[in-house]
Motif scaffolding. Sequence first.
Motif, PDB file in Angstrom:
ATOM      1  N   VAL A 149       0.844  -1.206   0.000  1.00  0.00           N
ATOM      2  CA  VAL A 149       0.000   0.000   0.000  1.00  0.00           C
ATOM      3  C   VAL A 149       0.876   1.251   0.000  1.00  0.00           C
ATOM      4  O   VAL A 149       0.605   2.224  -0.723  1.00  0.00           O
ATOM      5  CB  VAL A 149      -0.954  -0.009   1.215  1.00  0.00           C
ATOM      6  N   LEU A 150       1.932   1.251   0.790  1.00  0.00           N
ATOM      7  CA  LEU A 150       2.843   2.399   0.826  1.00  0.00           C
ATOM      8  C   LEU A 150       3.408   2.686  -0.563  1.00  0.00           C
ATOM      9  O   LEU A 150       3.397   3.838  -1.026  1.00  0.00           O
ATOM     10  CB  LEU A 150       3.984   2.126   1.805  1.00  0.00           C
ATOM     11  N   LEU A 151       3.913   1.662  -1.247  1.00  0.00           N
ATOM     12  CA  LEU A 151       4.538   1.884  -2.545  1.00  0.00           C
ATOM     13  C   LEU A 151       3.498   2.298  -3.589  1.00  0.00           C
ATOM     14  O   LEU A 151       3.789   3.123  -4.471  1.00  0.00           O
ATOM     15  CB  LEU A 151       5.280   0.623  -2.983  1.00  0.00           C
ATOM     16  N   HIS A 152       2.292   1.744  -3.493  1.00  0.00           N
ATOM     17  CA  HIS A 152       1.211   2.200  -4.378  1.00  0.00           C
ATOM     18  C   HIS A 152       0.971   3.691  -4.181  1.00  0.00           C
ATOM     19  O   HIS A 152       0.872   4.453  -5.165  1.00  0.00           O
ATOM     20  CB  HIS A 152      -0.071   1.414  -4.076  1.00  0.00           C
ATOM     21  N   ASN A 153       0.874   4.131  -2.913  1.00  0.00           N
ATOM     22  CA  ASN A 153       0.587   5.538  -2.635  1.00  0.00           C
ATOM     23  C   ASN A 153       1.747   6.433  -3.043  1.00  0.00           C
ATOM     24  O   ASN A 153       1.537   7.548  -3.549  1.00  0.00           O
ATOM     25  CB  ASN A 153       0.255   5.715  -1.155  1.00  0.00           C
ATOM     26  N   ALA A 154       2.965   5.983  -2.836  1.00  0.00           N
ATOM     27  CA  ALA A 154       4.121   6.770  -3.266  1.00  0.00           C
ATOM     28  C   ALA A 154       4.099   6.947  -4.785  1.00  0.00           C
ATOM     29  O   ALA A 154       4.370   8.043  -5.313  1.00  0.00           O
ATOM     30  CB  ALA A 154       5.413   6.080  -2.826  1.00  0.00           C
ATOM     31  N   ARG A 155       3.759   5.880  -5.498  1.00  0.00           N
ATOM     32  CA  ARG A 155       3.704   5.950  -6.963  1.00  0.00           C
ATOM     33  C   ARG A 155       2.612   6.920  -7.420  1.00  0.00           C
ATOM     34  O   ARG A 155       2.828   7.736  -8.329  1.00  0.00           O
ATOM     35  CB  ARG A 155       3.456   4.550  -7.519  1.00  0.00           C
ATOM     36  N   ARG A 156       1.430   6.854  -6.776  1.00  0.00           N
ATOM     37  CA  ARG A 156       0.330   7.757  -7.164  1.00  0.00           C
ATOM     38  C   ARG A 156       0.671   9.209  -6.860  1.00  0.00           C
ATOM     39  O   ARG A 156       0.369  10.107  -7.656  1.00  0.00           O
ATOM     40  CB  ARG A 156      -0.968   7.360  -6.448  1.00  0.00           C
ATOM     41  N   LEU A 157       1.286   9.455  -5.712  1.00  0.00           N
ATOM     42  CA  LEU A 157       1.681  10.826  -5.384  1.00  0.00           C
ATOM     43  C   LEU A 157       2.729  11.338  -6.366  1.00  0.00           C
ATOM     44  O   LEU A 157       2.699  12.510  -6.780  1.00  0.00           O
ATOM     45  CB  LEU A 157       2.236  10.886  -3.958  1.00  0.00           C
ATOM     46  N   ALA A 158       3.662  10.493  -6.733  1.00  0.00           N
ATOM     47  CA  ALA A 158       4.710  10.909  -7.660  1.00  0.00           C
ATOM     48  C   ALA A 158       4.133  11.297  -9.012  1.00  0.00           C
ATOM     49  O   ALA A 158       4.609  12.228  -9.667  1.00  0.00           O
ATOM     50  CB  ALA A 158       5.733   9.782  -7.813  1.00  0.00           C
ATOM     51  N   ARG A 159       3.101  10.576  -9.451  1.00  0.00           N
ATOM     52  CA  ARG A 159       2.524  10.828 -10.773  1.00  0.00           C
ATOM     53  C   ARG A 159       1.478  11.932 -10.768  1.00  0.00           C
ATOM     54  O   ARG A 159       1.031  12.364 -11.841  1.00  0.00           O
ATOM     55  CB  ARG A 159       1.886   9.536 -11.294  1.00  0.00           C
ATOM     56  N   SER A 160       1.072  12.383  -9.575  1.00  0.00           N
ATOM     57  CA  SER A 160      -0.037  13.351  -9.484  1.00  0.00           C
ATOM     58  C   SER A 160       0.389  14.773  -9.776  1.00  0.00           C
ATOM     59  O   SER A 160      -0.454  15.660  -9.911  1.00  0.00           O
ATOM     60  CB  SER A 160      -0.680  13.284  -8.094  1.00  0.00           C
ATOM     61  N   GLY A 161       1.697  15.029  -9.852  1.00  0.00           N
ATOM     62  CA  GLY A 161       2.162  16.387 -10.098  1.00  0.00           C
ATOM     63  C   GLY A 161       2.056  17.239  -8.851  1.00  0.00           C
ATOM     64  O   GLY A 161       1.810  16.759  -7.750  1.00  0.00           O
ATOM     65  N   GLY A 162       2.216  18.537  -9.004  1.00  0.00           N
ATOM     66  CA  GLY A 162       2.172  19.448  -7.868  1.00  0.00           C
ATOM     67  C   GLY A 162       3.537  19.567  -7.223  1.00  0.00           C
ATOM     68  O   GLY A 162       4.455  18.772  -7.467  1.00  0.00           O
ATOM     69  N   ASP A 163       3.662  20.573  -6.384  1.00  0.00           N
ATOM     70  CA  ASP A 163       4.953  20.833  -5.757  1.00  0.00           C
ATOM     71  C   ASP A 163       4.902  20.711  -4.240  1.00  0.00           C
ATOM     72  O   ASP A 163       5.784  21.199  -3.550  1.00  0.00           O
ATOM     73  CB  ASP A 163       5.463  22.224  -6.142  1.00  0.00           C
TER      74      ASP A 163
END
Length: 443
Positions: A149-163
Amino acid sequence: MTDPRSGEPEDPAAAVVCLDVGSCWTKAVLVQPDGTPAGFAEHPTTPDLLAGVDAAVAAVAASVGRPTGGPAPDVLACSSAGGPLRLAVVGAERLTATEAAYRVCRSAGARVVGVHAGPLTDDGLRDLAGQRPGVVLLLGGSDGDDPAVLLHNARRLARSGGDRPVLLAVDDDARDAALGLLRAGGRTVTACPNVTPRAGEIVPGPVRSAVAELYARQALGAHPDAGRFGELARTRTPVAVAAGAAALARLTGSGVLVVDVGSATTDVHSASPARAGGPAVVTVEGDLGVRDAAGGVLIEAQTEGIVDPVEADLLGPAVAALQASGPTVPVDRGAAAEDRRLAAVAAVVALRRHLRHTGRLDGSGCDGEIGLVILTGGVFRQRDPAGLAAVAGTVRRDPVLMSALAQVGVRVDSESVLAPAGLLAAHGRDEAARALLAERLPG
């Protein structure tokens, strides 16, 4: 020292305007060279900050008859216009993530604006963006838990853009993989020890320190190099109030606690005459205030047993109105009394947290006995001596604080001189700072 408005050296023999730019109000005090406050003015803080600053400076100058268009007075400024740091947490399990987020934010200048549990979905990412967090706290679980779950969320946050920066507080074994995913997506990441190393255990200290550092960077409300405001306001308001608390401790020769109740945050400062460098401890409560954080005051007042259910129901409509009102002043005596009650409760909650944080609910200050408590903030600029005395009495008689404050004087800074005194002291005008405090806040 140089006056950032004119580029000329500051004249210590000249009157000076001391500005405190808050999230709702910009306050100005004109102080004479001998430390006498000559005028006060305030103006709603404006989106571009400078408009409100200029209006407050012009108003305080006009209040003492300085001609419009004449030489601009020297200006010393501090700011907390950025308000609290908005924190959203993304974790594997809701109850643990929620508790961890609140404990990380406690006394660090942050406010929880969202909790997301389990694998992030598209809807979850949209909700997260809508909460406008200043930082995202990414959690995994206990040491040794499955990191899927952690790695899934890290991947989604990384791809979501924003600063938005990410605070990564996870198991050592999963940290490198999560870091790699986040940084590959261009996110700024601060890695911290796991907040939840074992089931049922929360260790917030290291992450809280990182949150406090992020709060300090954004509290000014504008980058220090952002044009004229950046040149003018290089000091955070908590730093100015801390300097005022230190000056007052030296003046009185005893430990001082200062509680600064604002619209969005409430700060507590411990100062001792033995510590020449300033207060030993500053805590900033991002969920306590008398305008947009009024709801936090009511929630914590009930949690701490300060307000009973009947009073909570009575205060509820006023709190809801205040949260939505922005910069407002009380329209009648009833509204002024509600303001004072919320401010008194915010002060009690913030003091309880501060003394627990320092382990000092035993009558000791940072380096000795507490001799004086000062309540400051724009909410206390009311010309109601009986009402302000009742606020001081609420703090003095609080059953939890009584062991520390039973023999301590509690004063209300009704003329808002603590921050100006701190600004004066920080700019080498020590005599004016001492005179201002001696006249307006004698111990």
